[in-house]
Design an enzyme around this catalytic site. Sequence first.
Site, mmCIF file in Angstrom:
data_model
loop_
_atom_site.group_PDB
_atom_site.id
_atom_site.type_symbol
_atom_site.label_atom_id
_atom_site.label_comp_id
_atom_site.label_asym_id
_atom_site.label_seq_id
_atom_site.Cartn_x
_atom_site.Cartn_y
_atom_site.Cartn_z
ATOM 1 N N SER A 28 67.477 18.364 37.860
ATOM 2 C CA SER A 28 67.992 17.862 39.149
ATOM 3 C C SER A 28 69.366 18.462 39.470
ATOM 4 O O SER A 28 69.640 18.816 40.625
ATOM 5 C CB SER A 28 68.050 16.333 39.170
ATOM 6 O OG SER A 28 68.670 15.825 38.015
ATOM 7 N N HIS A 57 61.113 14.916 33.538
ATOM 8 C CA HIS A 57 62.524 14.614 33.859
ATOM 9 C C HIS A 57 62.599 13.135 34.271
ATOM 10 O O HIS A 57 62.195 12.264 33.510
ATOM 11 C CB HIS A 57 62.979 15.608 34.931
ATOM 12 C CG HIS A 57 64.450 15.611 35.234
ATOM 13 N ND1 HIS A 57 65.403 15.133 34.375
ATOM 14 C CD2 HIS A 57 65.141 16.075 36.330
ATOM 15 C CE1 HIS A 57 66.608 15.284 34.919
ATOM 16 N NE2 HIS A 57 66.470 15.840 36.105
ATOM 17 N N HIS A 65 64.166 15.602 23.860
ATOM 18 C CA HIS A 65 65.126 16.108 24.839
ATOM 19 C C HIS A 65 65.322 17.603 24.644
ATOM 20 O O HIS A 65 65.238 18.097 23.515
ATOM 21 C CB HIS A 65 66.477 15.383 24.721
ATOM 22 C CG HIS A 65 67.312 15.515 25.944
ATOM 23 N ND1 HIS A 65 68.198 16.546 26.123
ATOM 24 C CD2 HIS A 65 67.362 14.770 27.074
ATOM 25 C CE1 HIS A 65 68.771 16.411 27.305
ATOM 26 N NE2 HIS A 65 68.286 15.342 27.907
ATOM 27 N N ARG A 71 73.010 7.059 26.118
ATOM 28 C CA ARG A 71 72.628 6.264 27.299
ATOM 29 C C ARG A 71 71.569 5.234 26.901
ATOM 30 O O ARG A 71 71.510 4.140 27.460
ATOM 31 C CB ARG A 71 72.089 7.183 28.410
ATOM 32 C CG ARG A 71 73.108 8.209 28.887
ATOM 33 C CD ARG A 71 72.496 9.231 29.831
ATOM 34 N NE ARG A 71 71.437 10.007 29.216
ATOM 35 C CZ ARG A 71 70.675 10.899 29.846
ATOM 36 N NH1 ARG A 71 70.867 11.114 31.147
ATOM 37 N NH2 ARG A 71 69.743 11.570 29.215
ATOM 38 N N ASP A 128 65.422 7.306 29.345
ATOM 39 C CA ASP A 128 64.283 6.691 30.027
ATOM 40 C C ASP A 128 63.489 5.726 29.132
ATOM 41 O O ASP A 128 62.707 4.926 29.636
ATOM 42 C CB ASP A 128 63.348 7.779 30.560
ATOM 43 C CG ASP A 128 64.064 8.713 31.525
ATOM 44 O OD1 ASP A 128 64.793 8.197 32.382
ATOM 45 O OD2 ASP A 128 63.902 9.937 31.409
#
Length: 441
Positions: free
Chosen positions: A241, A271, A318, A327, A373
């Site tokens: 992105s 993604h 990843h 995160r 995620d």
Amino acid sequence: MGIIKERFKQKADATAEDIKQLLKEHGDKKIGEVQLSQIYQGMRGITGLVSETSLLDSEDGIRFRGYSIPELQEKLPKAPGGSEPLPEGLFYLMLVGELPTEEDVSHMSSVLQRRSHVPNHVFQTIEALPITAHPMTQFVVAIMSLQTESLFAKNYAKGMAKKDYWSSCFDDSMDLIARLPRIAAYIYRRKYRGGDHIQPNGLLDWAGNFAHMMGFEDEGFQELMRLYMTIHSDHEGGNVSAHTTHLVGSALADPYLSFAAGMNGLAGPLHGLANQEVIKWIFELREKIGSESPSQEQIENYVKQTLSEGKVVPGYGHAVLRKTDPRFSAQMEFGKKHMPNDPLVNTVWTIYETVPPILSSIAKIKNPWPNVDAHSGALLVHYGMKEYEFYTVLFGVSRALGVLASLCWDRALGFPLERPKSVSTRLVKKWLNGEAEIWGD
Ligand code: CMX
């Protein structure tokens, strides 16, 4: 000129001068070598971009202008009574390069409030789409319809000089960030709440108001949105992105066009769409076994089945990270504090105990650990947001902060059109046979 814009310009001018000097003295220094395998395999590890807003370390994870997520949680201003950072403070940090004061953040909140008006034709454009359209499709189409408001496009058409690009890019970026929560909330209420829309609350902060417009008044959910919007905002320059927004922007496509392009990339399941895939995958597991609390053994079998069907385990792995994503850890901390007994959140934690050893045993997988995620959906479900197809839109609203701050830097530093060299396999074979050079035009 507004005070934030003025500070940004001062910083950008100083950095532009630094870069000029740096290139004069060191421009011919080699930064690495490129292997043939890298150009065939997604350009992993090739340093080829400059992004000022954040930097990713494969072991430690993301740092925003040098600050880790726990440091941001400590140092950035909070909402009254809250303990999570206000994302507009992080936006200020990424844009200006300095930690904001309480006053700076409240100024940023009110600037965003002032710029948040969404013209009616944007809502009409959303309404023209079938309600079944994926929320990310509705989001991107809405951003495209908002492009009518681009100052950059208008000023370019009037013959804007190169030295002024940054200014229109800055204004468009602020306007876009201010307007996105209203658009995203509209899509949510249209698709999942029968079109019963909620007017903005001018007294709330950017993320708090977003939660309010989606219909979530719980203070816990508002805190979650502040954390969510902070941690999803940026992940240095090479992710799909961010890189797409930067690449499209390099052709002087205005911030609306550039950001919409980035959002199309975010909508890919490898993604940003992975956040919906994770919850979908867990819901399917629950249905399959007929229980809300799968055991470790049941999860293990389900993971093995997923792999044997030739699918990826969503939320794990990843391209850069080689450890648990900080995160993920920040969201786990939030879960422990606010909902330690929630069955879905507990399942996410059992998956965390189960998946890495399985993925570690597969040699080709470079990172068996969870990414951002793997956790986000379970926290949203806890507060009643179960419509997982919407989750990537939340990611997108947050991602605007990083990629648009970066785009402002691109224009202020006068970065040129991006145009790397590509080769064909035919040329590669000739080169290997010593019959051709592989560089050049
Ligand atoms: N499950 C199964 N297989 C996986 C895997 C996973 N979670 N992660 C990697 N692999 C596989 C890859 O598909 C690849 O297989 P092939 O060679 O057969 O194509 C192989 O392992 C090597 O991959 P890698 O070098 O470890 O990882 P990549 O840099 O190629 O890909 C990523 C990274 C994120 C696309 C991958 O780990 C993945 O597909 N994960 C699941 C989807 C996901 O969670 N994406 C979200 C990422 C974070 C974000 O952007 O939001």
